[in-house]
Design a protein around this motif. Structure first.
Motif, mmCIF file in Angstrom:
data_model
loop_
_atom_site.group_PDB
_atom_site.id
_atom_site.type_symbol
_atom_site.label_atom_id
_atom_site.label_comp_id
_atom_site.label_asym_id
_atom_site.label_seq_id
_atom_site.Cartn_x
_atom_site.Cartn_y
_atom_site.Cartn_z
ATOM 1 N N PHE B 174 116.624 36.333 -32.883
ATOM 2 C CA PHE B 174 115.944 36.374 -31.594
ATOM 3 C C PHE B 174 116.080 35.062 -30.865
ATOM 4 N N GLY B 175 116.031 35.125 -29.554
ATOM 5 C CA GLY B 175 116.065 33.927 -28.735
ATOM 6 C C GLY B 175 117.431 33.281 -28.747
ATOM 7 N N ALA B 176 117.440 31.970 -28.460
ATOM 8 C CA ALA B 176 118.715 31.263 -28.367
ATOM 9 C C ALA B 176 119.416 31.267 -29.722
ATOM 10 N N GLY B 177 120.706 31.431 -29.701
ATOM 11 C CA GLY B 177 121.479 31.393 -30.942
ATOM 12 C C GLY B 177 121.581 32.743 -31.597
ATOM 13 N N ALA B 178 121.069 33.784 -30.938
ATOM 14 C CA ALA B 178 121.059 35.103 -31.557
ATOM 15 C C ALA B 178 122.316 35.906 -31.261
ATOM 16 N N GLU B 179 123.296 35.253 -30.583
ATOM 17 C CA GLU B 179 124.436 36.068 -30.125
ATOM 18 C C GLU B 179 125.285 36.603 -31.278
ATOM 19 N N LYS B 180 125.243 35.914 -32.427
ATOM 20 C CA LYS B 180 126.139 36.299 -33.522
ATOM 21 C C LYS B 180 125.782 37.660 -34.116
ATOM 22 N N MET B 181 124.496 37.909 -34.234
ATOM 23 C CA MET B 181 124.067 39.163 -34.828
ATOM 24 C C MET B 181 123.130 39.856 -33.851
ATOM 25 N N ALA B 182 123.128 41.135 -33.841
ATOM 26 C CA ALA B 182 122.221 41.816 -32.928
ATOM 27 C C ALA B 182 121.641 43.042 -33.615
ATOM 28 N N LEU B 183 120.401 43.368 -33.231
ATOM 29 C CA LEU B 183 119.746 44.541 -33.796
ATOM 30 C C LEU B 183 119.896 45.700 -32.827
ATOM 31 N N SER B 184 120.085 46.892 -33.370
ATOM 32 C CA SER B 184 120.111 48.062 -32.496
ATOM 33 C C SER B 184 118.669 48.383 -32.093
ATOM 34 N N PRO B 185 118.471 49.126 -31.001
ATOM 35 C CA PRO B 185 117.104 49.448 -30.555
ATOM 36 C C PRO B 185 116.255 50.076 -31.666
ATOM 37 N N GLU B 186 116.863 50.951 -32.499
ATOM 38 C CA GLU B 186 116.094 51.568 -33.594
ATOM 39 C C GLU B 186 115.601 50.500 -34.561
ATOM 40 N N MET B 187 116.465 49.506 -34.811
ATOM 41 C CA MET B 187 116.075 48.438 -35.735
ATOM 42 C C MET B 187 114.915 47.625 -35.167
ATOM 43 N N VAL B 188 114.982 47.338 -33.856
ATOM 44 C CA VAL B 188 113.902 46.568 -33.234
ATOM 45 C C VAL B 188 112.596 47.349 -33.312
ATOM 46 N N GLN B 189 112.661 48.652 -33.055
ATOM 47 C CA GLN B 189 111.438 49.468 -33.126
ATOM 48 C C GLN B 189 110.865 49.455 -34.544
ATOM 49 N N THR B 190 111.749 49.610 -35.525
ATOM 50 C CA THR B 190 111.293 49.582 -36.916
ATOM 51 C C THR B 190 110.592 48.270 -37.237
ATOM 52 N N MET B 191 111.216 47.186 -36.766
ATOM 53 C CA MET B 191 110.643 45.879 -37.050
ATOM 54 C C MET B 191 109.274 45.725 -36.417
ATOM 55 N N MET B 192 109.128 46.257 -35.205
ATOM 56 C CA MET B 192 107.842 46.166 -34.520
ATOM 57 C C MET B 192 106.752 46.900 -35.310
ATOM 58 N N VAL B 193 107.083 48.084 -35.817
ATOM 59 C CA VAL B 193 106.104 48.843 -36.607
ATOM 60 C C VAL B 193 105.668 48.004 -37.800
ATOM 61 N N SER B 194 106.654 47.404 -38.464
ATOM 62 C CA SER B 194 106.357 46.602 -39.640
ATOM 63 C C SER B 194 105.511 45.378 -39.282
ATOM 64 N N LEU B 195 105.824 44.735 -38.152
ATOM 65 C CA LEU B 195 105.051 43.554 -37.734
ATOM 66 C C LEU B 195 103.608 43.928 -37.441
ATOM 67 N N VAL B 196 103.414 45.037 -36.730
ATOM 68 C CA VAL B 196 102.048 45.457 -36.395
ATOM 69 C C VAL B 196 101.275 45.784 -37.677
ATOM 70 N N ALA B 197 101.929 46.511 -38.596
ATOM 71 C CA ALA B 197 101.263 46.881 -39.846
ATOM 72 C C ALA B 197 100.819 45.635 -40.605
ATOM 73 N N PHE B 198 101.701 44.636 -40.707
ATOM 74 C CA PHE B 198 101.356 43.435 -41.465
ATOM 75 C C PHE B 198 100.267 42.623 -40.767
ATOM 76 N N THR B 199 100.280 42.625 -39.423
ATOM 77 C CA THR B 199 99.258 41.864 -38.718
ATOM 78 C C THR B 199 97.876 42.476 -38.952
ATOM 79 N N VAL B 200 97.798 43.794 -38.918
ATOM 80 C CA VAL B 200 96.515 44.456 -39.181
ATOM 81 C C VAL B 200 96.078 44.148 -40.618
#
Lengths: 224, 231
Positions: B174-200
């Motif tokens: 993410f952010g600067a320097g992220a050009e080498k690797m990129a996540l597909s939209p499905e991957m980003v959504q999955t990650m968001m679910v996981s982040l929200v779950a862990f924060t709760v």
């Protein structure tokens, strides 16, 4: 302000006189530093070819370790004789104690630099007198004294005392260690400055953050 | 107390459901990565626990400031709880990273700035717990804990930025320097679910641990009162 400065000066003078009368701590620090250099010599092959790259790291590690001996003693007199209470009544402001202790610890580190750098240069027949290198060591000593004084003030009041100081201090020194070793090594090997330009500002930022933090929170270390 | 119990129980239930959902999404919804294949899926939990660890240490520093200004032991308990939770999740990050590294880099460990700074950050907070254990007076312990939570926090931005500004082989997504690797939209959504779950989960654990610490303090106060009474 004048009163504050005078109090700082008096306290530093007190520490220096106290140290000068016995010379215990500086002797121990210096002997430890020399012994460490000798241990490094047979623990690692210090071949002339790679001396420049390792020298910065070795000098810094030696300063780091002998510095903890000094820091461990920095508050022991105050703690053992119940002098903290007296000091906190005597000074115009509690920050005086931090600034004075920090500066006297810094002076001890400077003395170690003054003793160790020529010694290393003579022993390895390899001059370390490079203004950039010395400058980085001094900036490193400043950050070390700033963080070390704050933490030593706490550990001396715990049950484990000496045991706890390096455990608490070394992780917090991580950014400083990286910056000093890379920047000092860069100057010593004559690398173009752009290759290690990130480290010098980091060193300065670390020094500023730690000094400010110490200045601000040290009154919580001594007051109840 | 009982409304607090209810809140904690609700939070834990929500966290459990969210984590179950996260598992399902990671296993069923997220597409397998092109080159790394299945082992990349550890990333969703690796990233989430790294986030949780750093969030917890940030909270600890904030609780430290609160304690120093308010002098209420409640903030000290929150601070110590945050550190404990953050430490556990930092270790989870380290170990899940090792599993991934064995597959991606063919080694469990490598001397990379990101890995070094992360591990030293963990040691900082181990030192924090040792410092607390070395002190008997609760007020002094709280005071020193708050100070060290503040100083120790310096290792957190160092860890966060190490992969961005130093030469590293650790992926930056993410952010600067992220050009080498990129996540597909499905991957980003999955990650968001996981982040929200862990924060709760973090909030639930934090409230629970704080309540346990408060109970411990009450118990030891009662015990010493009993001793005084007997004597």
């Amino acid at each position: 302000m004048m009163q504050w400065l005078r109090a700082v000066k008096t306290l530093i003078w007190k520490d220096l006189v106290q140290e000068w009368r016995s010379r215990d701590v500086i002797t121990a620090m210096f002997s430890f530093a020399v012994l460490s250099i000798f241990i490094f010599n047979y623990a690692m092959e210090l071949a002339p070819a790679n001396r420049n790259e390792i020298a910065a790291g070795i000098i810094w590690v030696v300063m780091l370790f002998s510095g903890t001996l000094g820091l461990n003693r920095a508050f022991s007199a105050e703690q053992d004789q119940g002098c903290f209470d007296g000091l906190s009544l005597a000074v115009p402001d509690l920050s005086v104690i931090y600034v004075a202790k920090m500066l006297s610890n810094f002076l001890m580190m400077v003395i170690i630099v003054i003793l160790v750098v020529p010694l290393y240069s003579v022993l390895y027949n390899h001059s370390l007198f490079h203004s950039g290198f010395i400058g980085v060591l001094l900036l490193g000593a400043w950050g070390y004294a700033a963080a070390g004084t704050l933490i030593a003030g706490m550990t001396v009041q715990t049950r484990m005392r000496d045991l706890l100081l390096p455990i608490l201090l070394f992780p917090v020194l991580m950014p400083l260690n990286m910056a000093v070793v890379k920047a000092a090594g860069g100057f010593l090997t004559g690398m173009p400055y752009t290759q290690f330009s990130i480290w010098l500002p980091m060193l300065l930022v670390y020094d500023i953050i730690m000094s400010t933090l110490g200045f601000m929170v040290f009154n919580y270390v001594i007051s109840e | 107390m009982s409304s607090q119990n209810k809140t904690i129980r609700t939070l834990f239930t929500v966290a459990a459901v969210l984590i179950a959902i996260a598992f399902a999404v990671v296993l069923l919804y997220a597409p397998p990565e092109q080159t790394m294949g299945l082992v990349q899926k550890v990333f969703y939990f690796h990233m989430a626990s790294a986030w949780l660890g750093m969030l917890a240490f940030l909270c600890a520093a904030a609780f430290g400031i609160l304690y120093l200004s308010k002098k209420e032991l409640r903030w000290d308990r929150f601070e110590a709880s945050s550190v404990e939770i953050g430490l556990i999740f930092t270790l989870v990050t380290n170990f899940s990273g090792m599993i991934w590294a064995k597959a991606a880099w063919n080694t469990w460990w490598t001397w990379d700035p990101r890995l070094i700074t992360m591990t030293i950050m963990a040691f900082t907070y181990i030192a924090y717990l040792l410092l607390r254990r070395g002190m008997d007076d609760p007020a002094k312990r709280a005071q020193f804990g708050a100070i060290y939570a503040l100083i120790g926090f310096i290792t957190v931005p160092m860890t966060f930025f190490s992969a961005r500004y130093l030469r590293t082989i650790h992926p930056i997504l993410f952010g600067a320097g992220a050009e080498k690797m990129a996540l597909s939209p499905e991957m980003v959504q999955t990650m968001m679910v996981s982040l929200v779950a862990f924060t709760v989960l973090f909030v639930a654990l934090l409230l629970y641990r704080e309540r346990l610490m408060a109970a411990e303090e009450q118990l030891s106060a009662l015990e010493s009162a009993q001793e005084d009474f007997d004597a």
